[in-house]
Design an enzyme around this catalytic site. Structure first.
Site, mmCIF file in Angstrom:
data_model
loop_
_atom_site.group_PDB
_atom_site.id
_atom_site.type_symbol
_atom_site.label_atom_id
_atom_site.label_comp_id
_atom_site.label_asym_id
_atom_site.label_seq_id
_atom_site.Cartn_x
_atom_site.Cartn_y
_atom_site.Cartn_z
ATOM 1 C CG HIS A 172 -15.562 -1.788 -2.381
ATOM 2 N ND1 HIS A 172 -14.075 -1.089 -3.290
ATOM 3 C CD2 HIS A 172 -15.584 -1.088 -1.707
ATOM 4 C CE1 HIS A 172 -13.600 -0.571 -1.758
ATOM 5 N NE2 HIS A 172 -15.135 -0.338 -1.044
ATOM 6 C CB THR A 225 -11.978 -1.950 -8.719
ATOM 7 O OG1 THR A 225 -11.718 -1.053 -7.551
ATOM 8 C CG2 THR A 225 -11.814 -2.975 -9.732
ATOM 9 C CB SER A 261 -11.837 3.149 -6.536
ATOM 10 O OG SER A 261 -10.440 3.370 -5.697
ATOM 11 C CG ASP A 269 -10.349 -16.873 5.204
ATOM 12 O OD1 ASP A 269 -11.945 -17.220 5.013
ATOM 13 O OD2 ASP A 269 -10.217 -16.509 5.845
ATOM 14 C CD GLU A 280 -11.037 -4.143 -6.185
ATOM 15 O OE1 GLU A 280 -10.017 -2.797 -5.935
ATOM 16 O OE2 GLU A 280 -11.830 -5.092 -6.374
ATOM 17 C CG ASP A 306 -7.977 1.679 -1.266
ATOM 18 O OD1 ASP A 306 -6.911 3.107 -1.972
ATOM 19 O OD2 ASP A 306 -9.288 1.892 -1.397
ATOM 20 C CG HIS A 359 -7.744 4.149 2.828
ATOM 21 N ND1 HIS A 359 -7.813 5.365 2.284
ATOM 22 C CD2 HIS A 359 -8.569 3.230 1.371
ATOM 23 C CE1 HIS A 359 -7.806 5.878 0.858
ATOM 24 N NE2 HIS A 359 -8.645 4.457 0.721
ATOM 25 C CG ASP A 377 -7.793 2.496 -7.256
ATOM 26 O OD1 ASP A 377 -6.560 2.129 -7.287
ATOM 27 O OD2 ASP A 377 -8.980 1.904 -7.213
ATOM 28 C CD GLU A 411 -13.684 -13.537 5.873
ATOM 29 O OE1 GLU A 411 -15.161 -12.820 7.138
ATOM 30 O OE2 GLU A 411 -13.487 -14.243 5.851
#
EC number: 3.1.3.1
Length: 525
Positions: A170, A172, A109, A305, A331, A336, A340, A377, A290
């Site tokens: 992160h 992206t 990414s 949240d 994003e 993703d 994973h 991506d 967070e």
């Protein structure tokens, strides 16, 4: 005889799933004719200047994920699902993006983010730098930095924003502002001593230093902003959420101090604070909800949240105050993460939420002056199949058992990942587990702790000014060049100043909206 009877029953069952209107050929013909009418209307190309640009990036949102999310969206509304239309499905122009990194057939990414934000393909694991930089080698960075479309927009006087469901440092979002030989250098705590000694800066530090006047920053990543062992405001007793910074800096306070005294800068860490803001009085907003990444949409606390859709709405209301327009990067990053972990239900609900955010942005903007691009991506080794009938629950079983081990299997499967299960030397019988649970890990062919990315092309959806320039099959780094051309920012702006074609720095002809329209008229008449 039994086989024939079974086949007959299956055929009867499948035919009963067909909506009555779809049995009439007229339904399909009229639908196709309406689609044809819409396609013909696209001959009148939108060659306006894009005052605003929005890039929605679904991290890991390959084509199978888009299709499965479409079905899920429909089934959440008690429909079959296959016929459902996603918000991104409504975009008139669609292309494919080749996602490989300069040194990787199947990309990561960071290298991909450098491509679709900076316009330059790069090595895996590196951010905002060219392929001359070797991952983790700080001393290869200097002189090889590349800038992003976010910086180009800011230089043109536009407001800019970053909204993500991951941590804001992160892969992206980081490529929009950072130049790093390693995507994992979230704070100085994660950097090797030699990299610090050689002068490289951690990504959180660069967020506030490289482009200090980003108007909107929302996502996760609180712990990387505070001195090591500082207790988190939301989870004070959780050691894993404590501050990580070795330099002792409080980056939130540093961020506040960089803002002009006549501007209003707000930092919030929960939904309640966010929703209380009078956005007419907000010039700069940082929301870190967070310590690391945001909670999955399925697990999100609606009181504390914010959803991705809510964050996008807030961001747009702030950015739209600039008469020169804006650039916004959004994003859906935890698509993703769900994949994973082999948790398809989490991943697909994240994708549906991003589609809601796309719909909200569509309501709040106009295609006349706003170019919106939706892409991914990279993909994942995620698939669904098994000859499932119409309306089959997307997280359900295939209608038959394996003809080898005589056990049922779910429609959704992974090529590799943590869902590999062998019980007494045989594949796990999924009928003995709750395969509809949010955290169920779908079966995989190869055992791995974390499922991997996929290497196939991903889709690009586009609407608004110059969206037609996204067509066919493109290298991923082409995307920001189109966005910049449409918005008249960056290097290639000759077409914005005259009515004739000009030569870009690359030596290619750049066609102006006016020139393009005249040429089209000549062709038609």
């Amino acid at each position: 005889m039994r086989v024939l009877l079974f086949a007959f029953l299956i055929e009867v069952s499948l035919s009963s799933l067909v909506p009555e209107k779809e049995k009439n050929p007229r339904f399909w013909r009229e639908q196709a004719q309406e689609t044809l009418r819409r396609a013909l209307s696209l001959q009148e190309l939108n060659t306006n200047v894009a005052k605003n640009v929005i890039l929605f990036l679904g991290d890991g949102m390959g084509v199978p994920t888009v299709t499965a999310a479409r079905i899920l969206k429909g089934q959440l509304s008690n429909n079959n699902g296959e016929e459902t239309v996603l918000e991104m499905d409504r975009f008139p122009f669609v292309a494919l993006s080749k996602t490989y990194n300069t040194n990787a057939q199947v990309p990561d990414s960071a290298g991909t983010a450098t491509a679709y934000l900076c316009g330059v393909k790069a090595n895996e694991g590196t951010l905002g730098v060219s392929a001359a930089v070797t991952r983790s080698q700080c001393n290869t960075t200097a002189g090889n930095e590349v800038t992003s479309i976010l910086k180009w927009a800011k230089a043109a006087g536009k407001s800019v924003g970053i909204v993500t469901t991951t941590r804001v440092n992160h892969a992206t979002p980081s490529a929009a502002y950072a130049h790093s030989a390693d995507r994992d250098w979230y704070s100085d705590n994660e950097m090797p001593p030699e990299a610090i000694q050689q002068g490289c800066k951690d990504i959180a530090h660069q967020l506030f230093e490289n482009i200090p006047d980003i108007e909107v920053i929302m996502g996760g990543g609180r712990k990387y902003m505070f001195p090591k062992n500082t207790s988190d405001v939301e989870y004070p007793n959780e050691e894993k959420f404590r501050g990580t910074r070795l330099d002792g800096r409080n980056l939130i306070e540093a961020w506040r101090k960089t803002k002009p005294k006549d501007k209003n800068a707000f930092y919030v860490w929960n939904r309640t604070e966010l929703m209380k803001l009078d956005l007419n009085k907000v010039d700069y907003l940082m929301g870190l909800f967070e310590p690391i990444d945001l909670v999955y949409e399925l697990n999100r606390n609606n009181e504390t949240d914010p959803s991705l859709t809510e964050m996008v709405e807030v961001a747009l209301k702030i950015l739209q105050k600039n008469p020169l327009g804006f650039f916004l990067l959004v994003e859906g990053g935890r698509i993703d993460h769900g994949h994973h972990e082999g948790k398809a239900k989490q991943a697909l609900h994240e994708a549906v939420e991003m589609d809601r955010a796309i719909g909200r942005a569509d309501i709040m903007t106009s295609s006349e002056d706003t170019l919106t691009v939706v892409t991914a991506d990279h993909s994942h080794v995620f698939t669904f199949g098994g000859y499932t009938p119409r309306g089959n629950p997307i997280f359900g079983l295939a209608p038959m058992q394996s003809d080898v081990d005589k056990k049922p299997f779910t429609s959704i499967l992974y090529g590799n990942g943590p869902g590999y299960r062998v019980i007494d030397g045989e594949r796990e019988n999924v009928s003995t587990v709750n395969f509809t649970d949010a955290n169920y890990q779908a079966q995989s062919a190869v055992p791995m702790r974390m499922e991997t990315h996929g290497g196939e092309d991903v889709a690009i959806f586009a609407k608004g000014p110059m969206a037609h320039l996204l067509h066919g099959v493109h290298e991923q780094n082409y995307i920001p060049h189109v966005m910049a051309y449409a918005a008249c920012i960056g290097e290639n702006t000759g077409h914005c100043r005259s009515g004739a074609p000009t030569r870009s720095p690359s030596g290619l002809f750049a066609v102006t909206p006016m020139f393009f329209s005249l040429a089209l008229l000549r062709l038609l008449f």
